[in-house]
Design a protein around this motif. Structure first.
Motif, short mmCIF file in Angstrom:
data_model
loop_
_atom_site.label_atom_id
_atom_site.label_comp_id
_atom_site.label_asym_id
_atom_site.label_seq_id
_atom_site.Cartn_x
_atom_site.Cartn_y
_atom_site.Cartn_z
N ASP A 66 3.49 -0.40 -72.71
CA ASP A 66 3.94 -1.79 -72.86
C ASP A 66 5.18 -1.93 -73.74
N SER A 67 5.62 -0.87 -74.38
CA SER A 67 6.90 -0.94 -75.10
C SER A 67 7.74 0.26 -74.67
N PRO A 68 8.14 0.22 -73.37
CA PRO A 68 8.77 1.41 -72.76
C PRO A 68 10.08 1.81 -73.44
N GLU A 69 10.75 0.87 -74.10
CA GLU A 69 12.06 1.22 -74.70
C GLU A 69 11.88 2.22 -75.84
N ARG A 70 10.66 2.31 -76.40
CA ARG A 70 10.44 3.30 -77.46
C ARG A 70 9.86 4.60 -76.92
N LEU A 71 9.33 4.55 -75.68
CA LEU A 71 8.68 5.74 -75.13
C LEU A 71 9.65 6.90 -74.95
N ALA A 72 10.81 6.62 -74.33
CA ALA A 72 11.75 7.72 -74.03
C ALA A 72 12.23 8.41 -75.32
N PRO A 73 12.71 7.67 -76.34
CA PRO A 73 13.15 8.39 -77.55
C PRO A 73 12.03 9.15 -78.26
N LEU A 74 10.83 8.57 -78.31
CA LEU A 74 9.72 9.30 -78.95
C LEU A 74 9.37 10.55 -78.16
N LEU A 75 9.31 10.39 -76.84
CA LEU A 75 8.94 11.53 -76.00
C LEU A 75 9.99 12.64 -76.11
N LEU A 76 11.27 12.26 -76.14
CA LEU A 76 12.33 13.27 -76.25
C LEU A 76 12.26 13.98 -77.60
N THR A 77 12.07 13.22 -78.67
CA THR A 77 12.01 13.81 -80.01
C THR A 77 10.85 14.79 -80.11
N ILE A 78 9.70 14.36 -79.60
CA ILE A 78 8.51 15.20 -79.73
C ILE A 78 8.58 16.41 -78.79
N SER A 79 9.04 16.20 -77.55
CA SER A 79 9.08 17.34 -76.61
C SER A 79 10.10 18.38 -77.07
N ARG A 80 11.23 17.93 -77.60
CA ARG A 80 12.22 18.90 -78.10
C ARG A 80 11.66 19.76 -79.23
N LEU B 60 11.89 14.43 -67.46
CA LEU B 60 11.61 13.08 -66.94
C LEU B 60 12.09 12.02 -67.94
N ALA B 61 11.79 12.24 -69.22
CA ALA B 61 12.20 11.28 -70.25
C ALA B 61 13.72 11.21 -70.37
N ARG B 62 14.38 12.35 -70.24
CA ARG B 62 15.84 12.38 -70.40
C ARG B 62 16.51 11.61 -69.26
N VAL B 63 16.08 11.89 -68.02
CA VAL B 63 16.73 11.27 -66.86
C VAL B 63 16.40 9.77 -66.78
N LEU B 64 15.17 9.41 -67.15
CA LEU B 64 14.75 8.01 -67.01
C LEU B 64 14.90 7.20 -68.29
N ALA B 65 15.60 7.74 -69.29
CA ALA B 65 15.75 7.01 -70.56
C ALA B 65 16.38 5.64 -70.34
N ASP B 66 17.23 5.53 -69.32
CA ASP B 66 17.91 4.26 -69.08
C ASP B 66 17.14 3.31 -68.17
N SER B 67 16.03 3.78 -67.57
CA SER B 67 15.18 2.84 -66.82
C SER B 67 13.74 3.04 -67.30
N PRO B 68 13.53 2.66 -68.59
CA PRO B 68 12.26 2.99 -69.25
C PRO B 68 11.03 2.37 -68.58
N GLU B 69 11.23 1.26 -67.85
CA GLU B 69 10.06 0.61 -67.24
C GLU B 69 9.43 1.49 -66.16
N ARG B 70 10.20 2.46 -65.63
CA ARG B 70 9.62 3.36 -64.64
C ARG B 70 9.10 4.66 -65.26
N LEU B 71 9.54 4.92 -66.51
CA LEU B 71 9.15 6.19 -67.13
C LEU B 71 7.64 6.28 -67.35
#
Lengths: 289, 289
Positions: free
Chosen positions: A127-141, B121-132
Motif C-alpha cells: 500500500d505504499s509502493p513508492e517506498r517498496l522499490a528503494p527498500l527492496l534495492l537497498t536490502i537486496s544489494r 525486478l525492483a530496479r526495472v520497475l522502480a518508476d512504476s511502483p504500483e506494479r512492483l
C-alpha cells in the motif's frame, strides 16, 4: 512495546503467513528452527532504532524492513553452516539446521528464507509502493552480488582477498542496509546513515573476531577459533588483541560522530555505547577499560 | 526483435549489472554458467507471449518479469543438482555448477540468482511502483512456501506426498507465475491467466516424465530414468506411456480453452499448439499422432 518484542512478533507473523497447512511440514519446521530462538537480533534492532531516531512512527514499515534483514541474516547462517562451508554442528547453542533436519532441508530452508524476506516486504508495503522499490534495492544489494553477504562468503572461494573487502561484504553489508533501511522508512538521508551502519558493522566484526580467539565455547554457543582453523582473515589475527580492542573503540566513536542530525540523536548514541559494552568479550573487558 | 533474443539480452543485462569489477570473479563466472547457455527459456517466453496477447507494449516490464522468473528457475536447477539432492553431473549437456565450480560456489550462485531476480525486478520497475508489489508477490509466492518450487522440492523430504501436489509446486508454480505475471504487466486478469499457466505447467511436467522414461541420454543432455531411480512420483509411472500421452494432449486442449478473451487469443493458441508438438518426445510422436 519494546523493540525486541516487536521484532520477535513480526518475525513470527511473517513465518506464520507461509508456514500454513499445505506447506511441507518439515520445511516449515526447519525454517522456524533457523529463526527461533534467535540471537541478539542486532540488525533489526538497529533498523528500528534508526527509524525511531529519525522520528518515524510507521512501525509496520520499520518492522517489515527489520524482518526482511533478519530473515536474510538467518538464511546466510543456515547456508554458512552447511558441510561444504563451516560444517558447524551448533548454532546459537542448538544443532544447526542441517544437523537437525538434514542437508537437503537446510539448503531449501535457506532458499525459502531469502524468498520470504522479499515477499514479506512486498506484502507489507503493497500500500505504499513508492517506498517498496528503494527498500527492496537497498536490502537486496546488501545480500547479493557484487558487494553483499553472498559475495562476501564467495571470497572464501577465491585465491586472494583482503580482510577489509571480505568483512565489509560478508558482515558489514547487512548492518549498512539496516541503518539505510531505517532511514528510508523515515524518509531520512539513507546515504548518511549508511556511513553509521558501515562503522557499526565493522565494530561487530572486530568484536566477533575477538570473541573467536578469546572466549570460551560455552559463552558463544558455537565452536571457537574457527577463523584460524579455516584460515579466514581476522582482525584479531592481523592487529593482535590489543590492536583489535583499540580498533573496536575507534569504530564506535566514529559511528557516533557520523550520526546525522535527527530528533533522537542523543538517545541513539546511548544505544550504541551500551551495545559496544555488550559485545566486548567479558574476558577482555578489563583490558579494554 | 524476437522473444528469444529479447530474453537472452535481458538476462545478460541483468547479470552484467552485478557481475562487475569488485565482485568475486568465480562467483560471477558460476552465475553466468548457471544461466548461459540456457534451455528453451519456456517460462519467460510464456510470460512475454501472455503480455503480448493481452496487448501490452511495455516491453521492459515484461522482460523484467521474464528475467526474474528465469533466474529463479536457474537457481532451482543449481540447487537441485547439488550432491545432497540429485547429484547431477550434467545440466543442459555441460557440467552442473557444483561439478564445474565446487559445492560452495554452487550454493552461493543459487542464492545470488534468487536475490538478483528480486533486485532486478525492483530496479526495472522502480518508476512504476504500483506494479512492483503485485508482480513481486506473484513471483515470490511461486518459488517460496507454502506452494512454490522450494516447497515442491521439500516434498521429496517428506514421508508422504501425492503426485499432483508435488508437481504443481515443484514445476507448475513457475508456469502459473509466468502467465499471471504477463497478465499483470498488461493490466489483464492475472487469476484467469493463472489457470492457463497451471495447465501448461502440468503439460510440460508430463512431457518431462515421458522424456525421462522414453528418450535417450543424448537427446535431453542429462541422465535419464532418474525419477524411477530416485523413487519420485511420475505421471508416466502412474498412468503408463499411452495414458500420459493422452493426459498431455488433454492439458494442451484445456489450456487453449482457458485462454481469456484478449487481442492476441488466436496467435497465443497457435504458440501453445506449436510448443506442444516441440515438447513431445520424438520417439513417441507417432504414437501420439
Amino acid at each position: 512495546m519494546d523493540a525486541t518484542t516487536r521484532i520477535e512478533q513480526a518475525l513470527a507473523a511473517a513465518i506464520d503467513t507461509v508456514a500454513v497447512p499445505g506447506c511441507p511440514p518439515r520445511l516449515a519446521e526447519a525454517v522456524r528452527h533457523a529463526v527461533f530462538p534467535g540471537g541478539a537480533r542486532v540488525r533489526p534492532r538497529l533498523c528500528l532504532a534508526v527509524a525511531a531516531a529519525c522520528g518515524s512512527r510507521d512501525y509496520a514499515a520499520a518492522d517489515a524492513a527489520g524482518v526482511a534483514i533478519e530473515l536474510l541474516h538467518c538464511a546466510s547462517l543456515v547456508h554458512d553452516d552447511l558441510p561444504c562451508f563451516d560444517d558447524s554442528p551448533l548454532r546459537r547453542g542448538v544443532p544447526s539446521v542441517h544437523r537437525a533436519f538434514g542437508e537437503p532441508l537446510a539448503v531449501l530452508a535457506g532458499d525459502a528464507l531469502i524468498i520470504l524476506a522479499f515477499e514479506h516486504l512486498a506484502r507489507v508495503l503493497a500500500d505504499s509502493p513508492e517506498r517498496l522499490a528503494p527498500l527492496l534495492l537497498t536490502i537486496s544489494r546488501s545480500v547479493g552480488m557484487p558487494h553483499g553477504i553472498t559475495a562476501g562468503q564467495a571470497w572464501e572461494c577465491e585465491p586472494q582477498v583482503t580482510v577489509e573487502e571480505y568483512h565489509r561484504a560478508k558482515t558489514g553489508s547487512l548492518f549498512t542496509a539496516a541503518t539505510a533501511a531505517g532511514a528510508l522508512v523515515a524518509g531520512a538521508d539513507a546515504e548518511a546513515w549508511s556511513v553509521v551502519g558501515d562503522k557499526i558493522g565493522e565494530a561487530y566484526q572486530v568484536a566477533d573476531d575477538l570473541r573467536d580467539v578469546a572466549a570460551s565455547a560455552q559463552e558463544v554457543g558455537k565452536p571457537v577459533g574457527r577463523d584460524a582453523v579455516l584460515n579466514r582473515p581476522s582482525a584479531a589475527g592481523e592487529l593482535g588483541i590489543d590492536g583489535a580492542i583499540a580498533r573496536l573503540r575507534g569504530l564506535v566513536t566514529g559511528a557516533i560522530d557520523a550520526i546525522p542530525a535527527c530528533p533522537g540523536r542523543d538517545q541513539f548514541a546511548e544505544v550504541l555505547m551500551a551495545e559496544s559494552r555488550r559485545i566486548m568479550p567479558k574476558d577482555l573487558a578489563q583490558r579494554a577499560a
